[in-house]
Design a protein around this motif. Structure first.
Motif, short mmCIF file in Angstrom:
data_model
loop_
_atom_site.label_atom_id
_atom_site.label_comp_id
_atom_site.label_asym_id
_atom_site.label_seq_id
_atom_site.Cartn_x
_atom_site.Cartn_y
_atom_site.Cartn_z
N THR A 186 -2.75 -24.76 12.19
CA THR A 186 -1.83 -24.09 12.60
C THR A 186 -0.66 -24.98 13.18
N TRP A 187 0.35 -25.24 12.93
CA TRP A 187 1.53 -26.19 13.40
C TRP A 187 2.39 -25.01 14.10
N VAL A 188 2.55 -25.05 15.30
CA VAL A 188 3.38 -24.20 16.21
C VAL A 188 4.66 -25.10 16.15
N LEU A 224 3.96 -20.07 6.10
CA LEU A 224 5.05 -20.24 7.05
C LEU A 224 5.37 -18.90 7.57
N GLY A 225 5.59 -18.77 8.94
CA GLY A 225 5.55 -17.44 9.46
C GLY A 225 6.60 -17.29 10.66
N TYR A 226 7.25 -16.34 10.97
CA TYR A 226 8.22 -15.90 12.19
C TYR A 226 7.61 -14.84 12.95
N SER A 233 6.92 -11.75 10.19
CA SER A 233 7.28 -11.86 8.86
C SER A 233 6.73 -13.34 8.28
N TYR A 234 6.22 -13.32 7.08
CA TYR A 234 5.88 -14.56 6.57
C TYR A 234 5.79 -14.96 5.04
N LEU A 235 5.77 -16.17 4.68
CA LEU A 235 5.66 -16.68 3.18
C LEU A 235 4.29 -17.12 3.06
N GLU A 236 3.44 -16.75 1.84
CA GLU A 236 2.04 -17.25 1.86
C GLU A 236 1.77 -17.60 0.45
#
Length: 293
Positions: A186-188, A224-226, A233-236
């Protein structure tokens, strides 16, 4: 990482989720490729998480079935997750009815009574204490510093394919067991935005009619998340492939899942918190009674 195990988490997602099957079979003396793919590829899923409880239910409502009256297709899935320290366990049931089938050289044919049922789960072990595997799935943790981990997975699934209109023409039941070493990271990107990815390649066995054959497995995950304290929310995109041979007939089971999700975290109502604590005390009491521990 930040833990939200004391919060209730509710989520909703829109998914494109297909579990397709590809068979190489000898037909009239020639090896032909049969593709089976479900009529319904879109659904809504709803999830709830609180402490050890993490469940999700997905289905396609009537307003998303533009051709439902013609094809009478349906789908349903149920998922459950829990973890203890470094161990993670997932269980799922996926049912699909109404498939198109086609040869590569011919037009598709619709089979309204053809259905698939897949039941199973995956056991995972996370080596790195600083990596949140849970943050990839149910968001009851928040990864605030970039980290990754080696994660071996053991998967067991039962899969049934059946044409109810003509059971003699096609009926397949398999039991699949596999071990797939994988790595997740996981890249923050900043305090609220993260990008994660994972890849695993493994092998195992397939059991059918008391016969065993080799099996391969490929896993891919990206997200990719917020994140905020109360909202995320996120796209997966997820992809899992099982590749195996059954009586010299190649069968590929491909599951591709893409989704967009939103969720909320909030303090649990007092009644839910008290009920959960009461049930957990009862479970611990029964375990102690049975085991003496």
């Amino acid at each position: 990482m930040i833990s939200y195990e004391d919060k209730v988490i509710l989520s909703a997602s829109y998914q494109t989720d297909t579990d397709s099957f590809f068979l190489n079979q000898e037909i009239n003396g020639k090896v032909q490729t049969l593709n089976f793919f479900p009529n319904i590829k879109h659904k809504l899923s709803f999830g709830a998480t609180y402490k050890l409880i993490d469940i999700s239910v997905g289905y396609t409502p009537w307003f998303m079935k533009s051709d439902a009256s013609k094809y009478k297709a349906s789908n349903f899935n149920f998922g459950f997750r829990f973890h203890h320290k470094k161990w993670y366990q997932s269980l799922s049931i996926v049912k699909q009815k109404g498939f198109f089938t086609e040869l590569k050289t011919k037009d598709g044919i619709y089979l309204p009574a053809f259905r698939s049922i897949k039941v199973g789960g995956t056991t995972s072990y996370v080596f790195n204490d600083k990596f949140s595997f849970s943050a990839l799935f149910n968001q009851n943790q928040w990864q605030i510093k970039s980290a990754g981990s080696f994660v071996p997975n053991f998967a067991f699934y039962y899969t049934s394919l059946e044409n109810k209109d003509d059971k003699a023409s096609f009926n397949l039941e398999t039991y699949s067991l596999s071990i797939s070493p994988s790595y997740y990271y996981t890249w923050v990107l900043n305090r609220k935005v993260f990008l994660s990815g994972g890849l695993g390649v493994g092998a195992g066995i397939d059991i059918h009619n008391k016969k065993t054959s080799a099996l391969g497995q490929v896993i891919f995950n990206s997200k990719l998340g917020y994140n905020t304290e109360s909202f995320y929310s996120y796209l997966e995109i997820n992809n899992t492939n099982f590749l195996f041979n059954e009586n010299k007939t190649r069968v590929d089971d491909s599951s591709l899942n893409g989704l967009i999700a939103v969720g909320f975290r909030f303090d649990p109502p007092k009644k839910i918190r008290n009920l959960y604590n009461k049930e957990m005390k009862e479970i611990k009491r029964e375990v102690k009674k049975e085991t003496g521990i």
